[in-house]
Design a protein around this motif. Sequence first.
Motif, PDB file in Angstrom:
ATOM      1  N   SER A   1     -30.192  22.118   4.005  1.00 38.43           N
ATOM      2  CA  SER A   1     -29.804  23.077   4.016  1.00 38.43           C
ATOM      3  C   SER A   1     -30.868  25.077   3.750  1.00 38.43           C
ATOM      4  N   SER A   2     -32.401  24.047   3.208  1.00 38.30           N
ATOM      5  CA  SER A   2     -33.034  25.509   3.232  1.00 38.30           C
ATOM      6  C   SER A   2     -33.465  24.286   4.515  1.00 38.30           C
ATOM      7  N   VAL A   3     -34.058  24.078   5.925  1.00 35.04           N
ATOM      8  CA  VAL A   3     -34.292  23.096   6.517  1.00 35.04           C
ATOM      9  C   VAL A   3     -33.340  23.427   7.869  1.00 35.04           C
ATOM     10  N   ALA A   4     -32.243  23.800   7.778  1.00 37.43           N
ATOM     11  CA  ALA A   4     -31.216  23.574   8.987  1.00 37.43           C
ATOM     12  C   ALA A   4     -31.369  23.675  10.685  1.00 37.43           C
TER      13      ALA A   4
ATOM     14  N   ALA B   1     -33.620  15.638   5.423  1.00 37.30           N
ATOM     15  CA  ALA B   1     -33.662  16.154   6.741  1.00 37.30           C
ATOM     16  C   ALA B   1     -32.564  17.310   6.679  1.00 37.30           C
ATOM     17  N   MET B   2     -33.199  17.903   7.793  1.00 37.32           N
ATOM     18  CA  MET B   2     -32.066  19.142   8.047  1.00 37.32           C
ATOM     19  C   MET B   2     -30.578  19.261   8.202  1.00 37.32           C
TER      20      MET B   2
ATOM     21  N   SER C   1     -37.577  16.696  10.294  1.00 34.77           N
ATOM     22  CA  SER C   1     -37.436  17.505   9.793  1.00 34.77           C
ATOM     23  C   SER C   1     -39.335  17.619   9.168  1.00 34.77           C
ATOM     24  N   MET C   2     -39.692  16.697   8.468  1.00 30.92           N
ATOM     25  CA  MET C   2     -40.734  16.698   8.262  1.00 30.92           C
ATOM     26  C   MET C   2     -42.418  17.115   9.273  1.00 30.92           C
TER      27      MET C   2
ATOM     28  N   LEU D   1     -43.141  13.480  15.095  1.00 35.89           N
ATOM     29  CA  LEU D   1     -41.564  13.858  16.168  1.00 35.89           C
ATOM     30  C   LEU D   1     -40.462  13.307  16.824  1.00 35.89           C
ATOM     31  N   LEU D   2     -41.564  13.168  17.629  1.00 37.48           N
ATOM     32  CA  LEU D   2     -41.225  12.571  18.664  1.00 37.48           C
ATOM     33  C   LEU D   2     -40.561  10.877  18.666  1.00 37.48           C
TER      34      LEU D   2
END
Lengths: 424, 424
Positions: free
Chosen positions: A11-14, A42-43, A77-78, B69-70
């Motif tokens: 939730s912090s990186v939504a 994960a987002m 997310s990372m 990312l990709l």
Amino acid sequence: MALVVQKYGGSSVADASCIKRVAQRIVATKKAGNDVTVIVSAMGDTTDELLDLAEQVSPLPPGRELDMLLTSGERISMALLAMAIANLGYEARSFTGSQAGVITNSTHGKARIIDVTPSRIREALDRGHIAIVAGFQGVSQDTKDITTLGRGGSDTTAVALAAALDADVCEIYTDVDGIFTADPRIVPTARKIPKVSYDEMMEMAACGAKILHLRCVEYARRFALPIHVRSSFSTREGTWVVSDPYTEGTEMEQPIISGVAHDRSEAKITVVGVPDKVGEAAAIFKTLAGAEINIDMIVQNVSAAATGRTDISFTLPTADSSTALTALKRMQGEIAFESLLFDDQIGKVSLIGAGMRSHPGVTATFFAALADAGVNIEMISTSEIRISVIVDQDDVDVAVAAAHRAFELDADQVEAVVYGGSGR
Amino acid sequence: MALVVQKYGGSSVADASCIKRVAQRIVATKKAGNDVTVIVSAMGDTTDELLDLAEQVSPLPPGRELDMLLTSGERISMALLAMAIANLGYEARSFTGSQAGVITNSTHGKARIIDVTPSRIREALDRGHIAIVAGFQGVSQDTKDITTLGRGGSDTTAVALAAALDADVCEIYTDVDGIFTADPRIVPTARKIPKVSYDEMMEMAACGAKILHLRCVEYARRFALPIHVRSSFSTREGTWVVSDPYTEGTEMEQPIISGVAHDRSEAKITVVGVPDKVGEAAAIFKTLAGAEINIDMIVQNVSAAATGRTDISFTLPTADSSTALTALKRMQGEIAFESLLFDDQIGKVSLIGAGMRSHPGVTATFFAALADAGVNIEMISTSEIRISVIVDQDDVDVAVAAAHRAFELDADQVEAVVYGGSGR
């Protein structure tokens, strides 16, 4: 210069703006002169979306491939978080669980960490970079396959990596201000607990407090690593989880009770009319262990001399009920019990506090408070620093509030609590 | 038993039902007695969606993090594909580029493959598993960071892995039936080419035929690996790309021209009034090389004796135009040219055919056909097996059709062509 490990949940990186805000907080920690390693989930709903996709393709996907799929969530997310940090002028490098040296066994979906060899993270830190590590994932020692750690996995990654790096603190960011003396949605006068011991935190986690997962606290205790649970929406101090909260400073007296936890996710099964012979109880719990069911509380009634039979009740996660009932039913011929009763309308209310060791009468006060509130107790279980009771599910709120009041945990004023993700 | 490497692009695995269909085709190949290794791209628009996310977070994301990312895109598609295959009762194992041993240099975003060490793939095949490998990605030799291969990357992965595994064939699945003598959207009578040489295919790829990327054909030629380009929507034979298409069977005479390619993505820059001195042209192209711009065709006019100055024209990808113009403008003091002209309303039409080596008069026939069709030629460039002309962009369709007809490439009947992704 301290080494700070920070963990941010889904939730912090939504979304992109959340990610940018988290990046600013990370950079602020770096600017303050610390080395920083960040563990990220994960987002938002990514994991659920990926599970949806898997379900569309296969009703029972192989664990190895499901882990491969799910770990793409943290990869996204990372990488985005590292980009957001770079945007602020700081060097960040993202690492998968495998790259970060998170070595696990090969139990896909709920792998256990065997070892952490974070040479690449150390190298990044030595160069002055901020290291971003995927939570929840690792690589199996034997097969070199990608694994996931199961529930609470990112917290466990954070604590394990913090321990391996000999970090000064592991900060777990969440959407509440810390650990509270009770769920503020039930007890509006609940107070934030400034410090709590690993043992108490483990009991709380086991009794339904959802903020920290049991495994992660166990891990932290083993390495005496301080955990700081705090909100990603404020800069206030949260709750510190440490070895012994009351020896360091004398600023406060140890409370008898640290908090009141509750859990509505369990069900109760009663095996009626078990022959009162040596080995019958063992046979029941061997059957349940064989079905990989985690039992929580167990109560055996005194055998009625007339019948030579007894009743055995136990609680378990509601989700495991049908598996347990099926397994027991299959054994009815051998164990020769009379029948099975099932009740999922129960709730568990637990008092937790290292202080109760030195205070006799805690049980009496607790039970009196419940009685005054008209709450009937169905089962009781105790440890050295915990008393749990099973009550009717409808009585949980009343029981929690009554216990909270009886042990004088209520704050003078209602604290401004951010709970359940509001403020996002 | 043959070893078949198959590559499926993003449109072949766009959603769950596409993935299931591809899984059936893979299983059919396995059932027919082959070992199968599959290279898969990210699902449909995944890559674009991830790029969107990156853009929301950072205007200029670091290459390392963009690659991280990709590469989550293929991780998703390959895991889902392995699940779908498992559902059909076959064992499949998915592998990232890194796990598959795709070793690259560390140029993020357009890494080049240095080596392929597919020991884990071999092991999976030896166990009778179907190996699913993420296309487009690898791991850098020096930094052990995740890299992507850039445009045409998944095809290159497929060919490189097929070569390293000593596969019998590399099948590239696409949404058309193979390589055609011209784009069927422009020339409805275009025919599917049954076989074509690596050299011809490379010229076609360089001249705008989009089905196979130049790098992948280069790689296949180096290892003499047969490529079979075919549709994932039918079981018809497609186009074979091989060393020498005309020595194996005698069933057909080599055509003079294999196909007519066209390209609308280039622009033309003319450097006007360059002093006709040794080293001036070199200075211009050194400037452009310094800006990492790939030049295609170059024409230098005969110097006008009176002025001692000449004009130099060249073509380049339209996307690079402003970079090139800026770089040249900055050098105007040193090179002392008079002005720069720019034209992006051009198109390139190319005749490709190994057969033209032994047939004089191809150029004459080509130019006559263009003249008859009223098409004016602006620039000319030739290789041993190719003639390219630059024409007005509005004349491209007419020029392609005229050339196609002049070299008798038209089919008697219009083939049932699936083009541009219909039928999905």
